[in-house]
Design an enzyme around this catalytic site. Structure first.
Site, mmCIF file in Angstrom:
data_model
loop_
_atom_site.group_PDB
_atom_site.id
_atom_site.type_symbol
_atom_site.label_atom_id
_atom_site.label_comp_id
_atom_site.label_asym_id
_atom_site.label_seq_id
_atom_site.Cartn_x
_atom_site.Cartn_y
_atom_site.Cartn_z
ATOM 1 N N THR A 147 5.524 -0.726 0.790
ATOM 2 C CA THR A 147 6.582 -1.622 1.279
ATOM 3 C C THR A 147 5.987 -2.896 1.883
ATOM 4 O OG1 THR A 147 7.816 0.381 1.786
ATOM 5 C CG2 THR A 147 8.697 -1.664 2.677
ATOM 6 N N TYR B 208 -0.833 10.771 0.956
ATOM 7 C CA TYR B 208 0.409 10.215 0.425
ATOM 8 C C TYR B 208 0.453 10.507 -1.072
ATOM 9 C CZ TYR B 208 3.721 6.370 -0.711
ATOM 10 O OH TYR B 208 4.764 5.603 -1.170
ATOM 11 N N LYS C 292 2.562 12.819 3.192
ATOM 12 C CA LYS C 292 3.770 12.052 2.879
ATOM 13 C C LYS C 292 4.139 12.437 1.448
ATOM 14 C CE LYS C 292 5.674 7.417 2.243
ATOM 15 N NZ LYS C 292 5.392 5.976 2.116
#
Length: 296
Positions: free
Chosen positions: A51, A139, A167
């Site tokens: 992001t 992740y 994650k």
């Protein structure tokens, strides 16, 4: 019951956008975003992830953003920056930088593009866990990395002291369930709209994109699920769901969230190429979503 590693990072982590102005990081605007999250009661900030446009920031900018966020937060909120790479040496260099800068944990994306074997994944994360002191969050995002870190690999990695979190963005409830059942890792949802189902099987929170817009609502969902109040949690899930689906489904993250923040007057909406803005039709659709949610 095993004590859970990474429990300090349970709750709402927000995957921050990186505000830009004329191709440069806008640190004034960035400071405002950080204060907005702290005021909302967010538990942890994750700058320079997907992001935060980490793939398109220069290495120098990437480091400067990490240092800025840690300094600005000044211990008021946890900071878990994205420091992963598809080169183990580069991930290690960035992780060591984040550790020196005072970060609380390291968000390590699965090595992407070069598609390591499961042994390669294991050795990569092992180096990062053993050669730095930070708690590591693995992740797993096969949709972007082109390869899944199998639960068996994560279960092996869980034996290493500094591997503390996962994650989970594989979209697989089975995979998350397997990891939660077999390890003492803290699992966080990597997909906003899957936060409730994942928490129902034992995940402890989310690394959220929509949290950039509505951290309070996401905090309410997480708190309700945590308390086992699933009627309340479902209410928040269904309130947030159209925002998650209609905003994030419009285009590749972070294109829609940056456009939404621009509409709310909180960002220029600017991105670094090859990320390009929404077209007029998509912008009209996004505006409708934000109006329906009550944000505009």
């Amino acid at each position: 019951m095993m004590t859970t590693k990474g429990e300090a990072f349970a709750g709402l982590s927000v995957a921050l956008t990186t505000p830009l102005k004329n191709g440069e990081v806008d640190y004034d605007k960035f400071g405002e975003q950080i204060e907005f999250q702290i005021a909302a009661g967010t538990h942890c900030l994750c700058p320079v992830g997907t992001t935060g446009e980490s793939p398109t920031l220069s290495h120098e900018e990437h480091e400067r953003v990490i240092a800025f966020v840690v300094e600005k937060c000044a211990g008021r909120i946890k900071v878990m920056p994205g420091v992963g790479s598809n080169s183990t040496a580069e991930a290690l260099r960035l992780t060591k930088f984040a550790e020196r800068a005072g970060a609380d944990a390291a968000l390590q994306v699965a090595p992407y593009y070069n598609k390591p074997t499961q042994k390669g994944f294991y050795e990569h994360f092992k180096v990062l866990a053993e050669e730095t002191g930070l708690p590591q969050c693995i992740y797993n995002i096969p949709g972007r990395a082109a390869k899944n870190i199998e639960p068996s690999t994560i279960i092996r990695l869980a034996e290493l002291e500094n591997i503390a979190l996962v994650k989970e963005a594989s979209g697989s409830l089975d995979q998350a369930s397997q990891i939660i059942a077999a390890t003492n890792l803290t699992v966080l949802s990597g997909d906003d709209s899957l936060t409730l189902p994942l928490m129902a099987v034992g995940a402890r929170g989310v690394v959220s994109v929509v949290g950039n817009l509505v951290p309070g609502d996401m905090l309410n969902l997480v708190a309700a699920a945590n308390a086992g109040n699933y009627d309340e949690a479902r209410k928040w899930h269904y309130k947030l769901f159209p925002l998650c689906r209609d905003m994030l489904g419009l285009s590749t993250n972070p294109i829609p969230v940056k456009a939404a923040m621009q509409m709310l007057g909180r960002d220029t909406g600017e991105m670094l190429l090859p990320m390009t803005p929404l077209d007029e039709t998509e912008m009209a659709s996004l505006r409708k979503t934000l109006v329906a949610y009550g944000l505009l």
